[in-house]
Design an enzyme around this catalytic site. Structure first.
Site, PDB file in Angstrom:
ATOM      1  N   SER A 205      33.339  43.651  27.431  1.00  0.00           N
ATOM      2  CA  SER A 205      33.226  43.980  29.128  1.00  0.00           C
ATOM      3  C   SER A 205      32.885  45.317  29.339  1.00  0.00           C
ATOM      4  O   SER A 205      33.513  46.276  28.933  1.00  0.00           O
ATOM      5  CB  SER A 205      34.576  43.425  29.918  1.00  0.00           C
ATOM      6  OG  SER A 205      34.544  43.913  31.058  1.00  0.00           O
TER       7      SER A 205
ATOM      8  N   LYS B 113      39.984  43.939  25.103  1.00  0.00           N
ATOM      9  CA  LYS B 113      38.736  43.712  24.856  1.00  0.00           C
ATOM     10  C   LYS B 113      38.511  44.991  23.648  1.00  0.00           C
ATOM     11  O   LYS B 113      37.644  44.862  22.813  1.00  0.00           O
ATOM     12  CB  LYS B 113      37.757  44.050  26.027  1.00  0.00           C
ATOM     13  CG  LYS B 113      37.761  42.592  26.970  1.00  0.00           C
ATOM     14  CD  LYS B 113      37.034  41.483  26.242  1.00  0.00           C
ATOM     15  CE  LYS B 113      36.783  40.449  26.916  1.00  0.00           C
ATOM     16  NZ  LYS B 113      36.130  39.019  26.303  1.00  0.00           N
TER      17      LYS B 113
ATOM     18  N   TYR C 113      43.683  43.497  30.400  1.00  0.00           N
ATOM     19  CA  TYR C 113      42.589  42.786  29.986  1.00  0.00           C
ATOM     20  C   TYR C 113      41.624  43.625  29.035  1.00  0.00           C
ATOM     21  O   TYR C 113      41.122  43.532  28.087  1.00  0.00           O
ATOM     22  CB  TYR C 113      41.864  42.295  31.215  1.00  0.00           C
ATOM     23  CG  TYR C 113      40.638  41.633  30.873  1.00  0.00           C
ATOM     24  CD1 TYR C 113      39.574  42.580  31.530  1.00  0.00           C
ATOM     25  CD2 TYR C 113      40.318  40.691  30.059  1.00  0.00           C
ATOM     26  CE1 TYR C 113      38.447  42.145  31.378  1.00  0.00           C
ATOM     27  CE2 TYR C 113      38.988  40.085  29.966  1.00  0.00           C
ATOM     28  CZ  TYR C 113      37.999  40.899  30.502  1.00  0.00           C
ATOM     29  OH  TYR C 113      36.545  40.479  30.467  1.00  0.00           O
TER      30      TYR C 113
END
Ligand code: WQD
Length: 338
Positions: free
Chosen positions: A125, A153, A149
């Site tokens: 992302s 990643k 989050y």
């Protein structure tokens, strides 16, 4: 015919990618625990492609269950989407995010090693870049992760970088998505978030279809053309096709490759809102609200590297994205729920 395992293949981006893989004549196997998706997606994929992919309902963290997939099928490549992805939720329950996102990946990599599957596409992302000093964002920009989050990643990216360094026969593609929105033109598959949508496009769609009262615009005092946040929205079908292109690259024994997948065009919140109004044919109510914590003002991709190395070029603009989102939402006001 090559076989591709798609983890999280019943999800929003996963299901659109499965359709593009089938269109490209791949044999697709889906693994999903249905924690953020519906089994109805399988029927919709069949309606679109006339093919119902083999589906295993299981949790990628459970190695005994997950191993069955590798025992029962000869897999040529894996696209790994499975993982939690709500930024706000990640701040509230970081351990749940670390446990699920990291353990599911480590379990997958162990099984790929054991069963000699040497081609991996990882769904990363743009959030790994945080707030860049400048735009457009290139793949070699510094990492400035600002949330749990995003850290999951980045940690998985680091594992992939270390693993490919130690295993030269292993090919991996890290794809950093910007803001995927839109839906397949059939209106049969689309974004169906659990509960109140966090993201802009599904929120606008649900206001347009009457499920939500009005859009809250999180701040109109940013240093942008109209004061609202600017992002690089990419049609989910363009994004899905990018995965098909990068698989071709991996099968040439490319080693590790990393690409931003975006359009290179920044659109403001009002640009998106007006695109939806044009698509649905009526005004959509909104009110200005305070800025959302953690939001950055502007980010959009430099799509050059993917274009040069993969021939990847997005086909759809913001109006196409709004039109297809609206088509999905008006035909499925309750998403996949009856
Ligand atoms: C876009 C713009 C908001 C909702 C997130 C994740 C990112 C990726 C994509 C997974 C911003 C504004 C939003 C609303 C608003 N996900 N907005 N009202 O935050 O750019 O990115 O989704 O990989 O990791 O961070 O997307 O759609 O939430 O916000 O005004 O109700 O819309 O302020 O400017 P974001 P978003």
């Amino acid at each position: 015919m090559k076989t591709i395992l798609v983890t999280g293949g019943m999800g929003y981006i996963g299901s659109h990618t499965v359709v593009e893989l089938i269109n490209k004549k791949y044999n697709v196997i889906i693994v999903d625990n249905l924690s953020n998706s519906s089994v109805e997606v399988l029927n919709r994929i069949e309606k679109i492609t006339s093919i119902k992919p083999k589906f295993y309902e299981l949790d990628c963290c459970n190695i005994n269950d997950f191993k069955k997939v590798f025992i029962e099928n000869k897999i040529d490549g894996v696209i790994h989407f499975a993982g939690y992805k709500a930024v706000g939720e990640g701040e509230k329950v970081p351990l749940k995010y670390y446990d699920n996102n990291l353990i599911s990946f480590i379990t997958l990599l162990k099984l790929m090693e054991e069963y000699k599957v040497n081609n991996l596409v990882f769904s990363s992302s743009a959030t790994v870049y945080g707030q860049p000093d400048t735009n457009p964002i290139k793949e070699d920009f510094p990492f400035r992760v600002v949330n749990t989050y995003g850290r999951t990643k980045l940690m998985i990216e680091d594992m992939i970088r270390d693993y490919t360094k130690a295993n030269p026969n292993f090919n991996a593609a890290i794809l950093r998505y910007f803001n995927p929105i839109g839906a397949h033109s059939s209106g049969l598959i689309g974004e169906d978030p659990n509960g109140i949508p966090n993201n802009l496009a599904p929120y606008i769609s649900q206001v347009a279809v009457g499920k939500l009262e009005k859009l809250g615009v999180f701040g109109n005092d940013y240093d942008t053309k109209d004061g609202t946040g600017v992002r690089d929205y990419i049609h989910v079908v363009d994004l899905a096709y990018g995965h098909v292109l990068v698989l071709d690259k991996l099968f040439t024994n490319s080693g590790l490759v990393t690409y931003n997948l975006g359009t290179g065009v920044g659109c403001s919140v009002f640009d998106v809102l007006h695109a939806f109004e044009k698509a649905c044919g009526f005004t959509i109510p909104y009110e200005i609200k305070p800025r959302r914590a953690g939001d950055v003002a502007i980010y959009y991709a430099s799509p050059e590297k993917a274009y040069k190395e993969l021939g990847f070029k997005t086909k759809y603009d913001i109006f196409d994205m709004a039109k297809d989102s609206w088509n999905w939402q008006k035909n499925n006001p309750n998403g996949y729920k009856k």
